[in-house]
Design a protein around this motif. Sequence first.
Motif, PDB file in Angstrom:
ATOM      1  N   ARG A 107      -1.308   4.146  -7.585  1.00  0.00           N
ATOM      2  CA  ARG A 107      -0.401   5.375  -7.447  1.00  0.00           C
ATOM      3  C   ARG A 107      -0.301   6.237  -8.579  1.00  0.00           C
ATOM      4  N   TRP A 116      -4.853   4.691   2.748  1.00  0.00           N
ATOM      5  CA  TRP A 116      -3.928   3.632   2.229  1.00  0.00           C
ATOM      6  C   TRP A 116      -4.574   3.054   1.126  1.00  0.00           C
ATOM      7  N   ILE A 117      -3.877   3.274  -0.040  1.00  0.00           N
ATOM      8  CA  ILE A 117      -4.478   2.699  -1.326  1.00  0.00           C
ATOM      9  C   ILE A 117      -3.461   1.663  -1.951  1.00  0.00           C
ATOM     10  N   PRO A 118      -4.008   0.694  -2.786  1.00  0.00           N
ATOM     11  CA  PRO A 118      -3.170  -0.375  -3.371  1.00  0.00           C
ATOM     12  C   PRO A 118      -1.807   0.504  -4.088  1.00  0.00           C
ATOM     13  N   THR A 119      -0.760  -0.171  -4.122  1.00  0.00           N
ATOM     14  CA  THR A 119       0.442   0.381  -4.798  1.00  0.00           C
ATOM     15  C   THR A 119      -0.068   0.456  -6.457  1.00  0.00           C
ATOM     16  N   GLY A 135      -9.848   2.470  -0.773  1.00  0.00           N
ATOM     17  CA  GLY A 135      -8.574   2.082   0.248  1.00  0.00           C
ATOM     18  C   GLY A 135      -9.157   2.040   1.431  1.00  0.00           C
ATOM     19  N   THR A 136      -8.232   2.252   2.588  1.00  0.00           N
ATOM     20  CA  THR A 136      -8.276   2.170   4.182  1.00  0.00           C
ATOM     21  C   THR A 136      -8.257   3.441   4.582  1.00  0.00           C
ATOM     22  N   ARG A 155       5.327   3.772   2.049  1.00  0.00           N
ATOM     23  CA  ARG A 155       5.171   3.554   3.443  1.00  0.00           C
ATOM     24  C   ARG A 155       6.491   3.806   3.968  1.00  0.00           C
ATOM     25  N   ARG A 188       0.731  -1.253  -0.039  1.00  0.00           N
ATOM     26  CA  ARG A 188       0.032  -0.081  -0.039  1.00  0.00           C
ATOM     27  C   ARG A 188       0.800   1.351   0.051  1.00  0.00           C
TER      28      ARG A 188
END
Length: 681
Positions: free
Chosen positions: A453, A447-450, A433-434, A466, A420
């Motif tokens: 991006r 927090w989003i998936p890579t 994301g979270t 991160r 993430r």
Amino acid sequence: MKTKNLSLVAVPLAVVGIVLLLVVPVPAWVLDTLITVNIILAIVVLLTTMFARKPLDFSVFPSLLLIATLFRLGLNVASTRLVLGQGYAGQVVDTFGHVAVGGNIIIGAVVFLILVVIQFVVVTKGAERVAEVGARFTLDAMPGKQMAIDADLNSGLITDAQARERRAEVAAEADFYGAMDGASKFVKGDAIAGVLIIVINVIGGIGIGMLQNGMPILDAMNKYTILTIGDGLTAQIPALLMAVSTGMIVTRSGAETDMGSTASAQLSQSRMALIIAGCAAIALCLIPGMPKIPFLLVGGLLIWGARRIKTTASKKLADEKARAVAEKTTGTTDTTEDLLAHMRVHPLEIQLAADLIDIVSGGSDDLLGRVRALRRKLAMDLGIVVPPVRTRDNGDLPPSTYVIRVSGVEAGRGSAPRGRVLALGDNLKSLSGTDTIEPVFGLAAKWIPTEMRHAAEMAGVTVIDRVSVVVTHLSSVITNNAGRLLTREDVRVLTDGVKKVNPSAVEELIPSLMSLAEIQRVLQGLLAERVPINDLGRIYEALTLRAKVSLEPEGLIEAARQSLGAALLDKLIDDNKLRVITIAPDLEQAMLEGLRHGELGSHIVLDPNALENILNEIRSLAQGHEGAVLVCAPQLRPAVRRLAAPQAPALPVLSYTEATAAAATIETIGVIRVGTTILAA
């Protein structure tokens, strides 16, 4: 001459002597002595390589190999001069020619050729290849070894002195294998030169015997060939020993004992292998025609050795069991050193959950490398040496969680989920994301998936990996706790540094006026307000003047701040403007009347409701105007700072004198009043 001076000039004199040996004729008895020295030197070098624990213990070997090779070639020239000129080259050459090969030309030639084949085809060729591969692998492994050393240093496993020692050892190892790669060419060239020299000597000897001395061809061949073979053997035997030494030292692994001890321990590690080998030796003696005694003797020794290994292993196992029982009885296996190591509190520590260990595994986003760069940056910004950051895993932490500890106490906690990246901005709702809160500035984040991006950046969202999240959080924790991290020893080291460039500032202050403990308290006070202490010379000069009047800490800190002048405003001025929050005159007058001085510093006594309103105003204005500073009367500054710190830790508090120290435009963005806030138009 002293031994030290003799060692200093011995090698240069030896090299000069070798050069003279190439051009100056020597008597036969001198040649005998030099040949003896050559043979013994080769034996000493061979034994030294066997007893060396690691290659770097014999780091002079490449240079010594060059000198020994040049020495042998010089002896070849000197012996050739005597053989061809006098028909006699000393007793050593004569003995090798007549006794070692029985005076037989054919036997001598065969023995010499076998030695050349062994040296050139087997030993030299293999040593050259091993040296080449060893040099390549050692150079390729250097960056990884350097990173491992830096990682151990950053995590506090080793000291700066140990890190420097390990780096020097890595560099020395690379230099050694690089030198051995070149030195192995000397051995190869020596073997080729040995063959050419003996051929030239045989042809030259026969020519001299027939043309100058009028000898029949068979007599000339017999006399000069025997002497030439003897000369070749005196050179090839030491050359073979040096070639074996070369192969032995480049094939040594990282054992911590000499070759004999290592070989003995490793060959005897398998009892079953020795028993099978012994039985095989005894079985071979049953073949018709085989000699019985040698095979029975060797087989019996192997079986006896295997039984000895069993006895030794059984005794060792019994001792270990007894020790374990004793330790269980005493209830501990820790020594005093172990307990002290476990009791030690590290100044800075990052604890990672099990699924975050990958961020310290190397690569472009390696946490340890980023921490190392952060320590260097903070040292420049704050003027202190940030202690090493110990990094370790903690299985008790929730997944994706990290904890930053200062002196054993948790000072920050956050998350950095694997796979993430952290997104910051105004358009987060469109991203999946979270949801989370950024740990340093308290901003809403996600927090989003890579994989998202690029899409997030195209949407105008700031994306942070991160590792950067952890490093930024660590930077904030260090900055907020810089005063706690400044130890008495750090103050001593910093003071010694000032003394080298400005000795008068230190000698006048310490120890006649102030102790290191008192100076530490002042510097901690400055760091607590995020004031850099880079300019220690100027700070010490101000403390010298103030300490002659009073040693009250608050006054000393204010004196140090005044000495820094415009340096306090360097990072507070934006576009030549200083944005300030002021206090209403009537409220400031009431604060001055309520100012009280105590042992812990000055504080303001006001009506509780008024104090609550003031705190609310400070918090509101600080949150709404990032980058602003609060200004007040010089007498009030320490007390106002102590009042505002819990509400706005990052809000600088300046006196009117400090705020006007730099040639910048002052822009008032807010005024604190009791019960109301007046914003600037």
